[in-house]
Design an enzyme around this catalytic site. Sequence first.
Site, PDB file in Angstrom:
ATOM      1  N   ARG A  58       0.818  -1.216   0.000  1.00 35.36           N
ATOM      2  CA  ARG A  58       0.000   0.000   0.000  1.00 35.36           C
ATOM      3  C   ARG A  58       0.848   1.262   0.000  1.00 35.36           C
ATOM      4  NH1 ARG A  58      -5.396  -0.339   3.013  1.00 35.36           N
ATOM      5  NH2 ARG A  58      -4.441   1.254   4.306  1.00 35.36           N
ATOM      6  N   ARG A  69       0.732  12.651  -9.978  1.00 32.55           N
ATOM      7  CA  ARG A  69       0.539  14.094  -9.820  1.00 32.55           C
ATOM      8  C   ARG A  69       1.788  14.874 -10.237  1.00 32.55           C
ATOM      9  NH1 ARG A  69      -4.279  14.058 -10.481  1.00 32.55           N
ATOM     10  NH2 ARG A  69      -5.767  14.192  -8.776  1.00 32.55           N
ATOM     11  N   HIS A  72       1.751  15.131 -13.878  1.00 36.86           N
ATOM     12  CA  HIS A  72       0.814  16.155 -14.328  1.00 36.86           C
ATOM     13  C   HIS A  72       1.451  17.541 -14.263  1.00 36.86           C
ATOM     14  CE1 HIS A  72      -2.775  13.364 -13.222  1.00 36.86           C
ATOM     15  NE2 HIS A  72      -2.346  13.145 -14.437  1.00 36.86           N
ATOM     16  N   SER A 100       8.747   0.839   8.442  1.00 35.40           N
ATOM     17  CA  SER A 100       9.793   0.293   9.311  1.00 35.40           C
ATOM     18  C   SER A 100      11.178   0.801   8.938  1.00 35.40           C
ATOM     19  CB  SER A 100       9.793  -1.236   9.216  1.00 35.40           C
ATOM     20  OG  SER A 100      10.220  -1.649   7.915  1.00 35.40           O
ATOM     21  N   SER A 160      -1.862   1.213   8.280  1.00 33.36           N
ATOM     22  CA  SER A 160      -2.884   2.039   7.623  1.00 33.36           C
ATOM     23  C   SER A 160      -2.646   3.537   7.781  1.00 33.36           C
ATOM     24  CB  SER A 160      -4.276   1.677   8.132  1.00 33.36           C
ATOM     25  OG  SER A 160      -4.636   0.392   7.706  1.00 33.36           O
ATOM     26  N   GLU A 163       0.249   4.691   5.592  1.00 33.14           N
ATOM     27  CA  GLU A 163      -0.075   4.711   4.163  1.00 33.14           C
ATOM     28  C   GLU A 163      -1.027   5.860   3.823  1.00 33.14           C
ATOM     29  OE1 GLU A 163       0.498   0.003   4.706  1.00 33.14           O
ATOM     30  OE2 GLU A 163      -1.506   0.878   4.706  1.00 33.14           O
ATOM     31  N   ASP A 171       0.092  14.454  -1.892  1.00 33.20           N
ATOM     32  CA  ASP A 171      -0.785  15.478  -2.461  1.00 33.20           C
ATOM     33  C   ASP A 171      -0.376  16.872  -1.991  1.00 33.20           C
ATOM     34  OD1 ASP A 171      -2.272  13.851  -4.090  1.00 33.20           O
ATOM     35  OD2 ASP A 171      -4.092  13.928  -2.880  1.00 33.20           O
TER      36      ASP A 171
END
Length: 196
Positions: A58, A69, A72, A100, A160, A163, A171
């Site tokens: 992930r 991005r 772009h 890790s 989670s 990620e 972003d």
Amino acid sequence: MTANITLTAHATVGSALQEITAELARSSDTLTLAGRTLEDLAEVVSGAERVFVLGSGRSGLALKMTAMRLMHLGFTTHVVGETTAPAIRAGDVLLVASGSGTTPGVLRAAEKAQSLGATVAALTATPDSPLAGLAHVTVEVPAAAKLDRSGAASTQYAGSLFEQSLMLLGDALFHALWQRSGLTGDDLWPSHANLE
């Protein structure tokens, strides 16, 4: 085999969403305090001839979003391991992520990139890791390590929060570089995929 999950008052999707966004807000606040390191990351990326990204699982997916991005915005970007990725060289940046800081494939790539004179920028939850030791710029992402199931750093499963934070950080990096570029959304639009 289908998971047999019983919903309780504690386990609604809405309450989970609130818990996750609260953790992301705390992570974002901590990252914002590391302003100089974030600006070092922006400088390294903006000065690169080409940007290569690599992460496993992930984390890799989150960095692929960042690569898109940056493309772009006009950067030449490559995802390590894709068949069209060329050889890395001096003047390039390898942007890697590993919570890790010990993911074997990521470490090998960072070592190789460094030996060839490329700049290594690492995103990790473990600032004293081998990966951080190889990097020219290290951004510490405040999140639980994948194997930390104590719930102290994050109540979410595995990596989670790390990620999710990578996606937001990528972003934010893009957005800052875009704002500095003076380009408009219309200027960037022709780079969007048109073979969908």
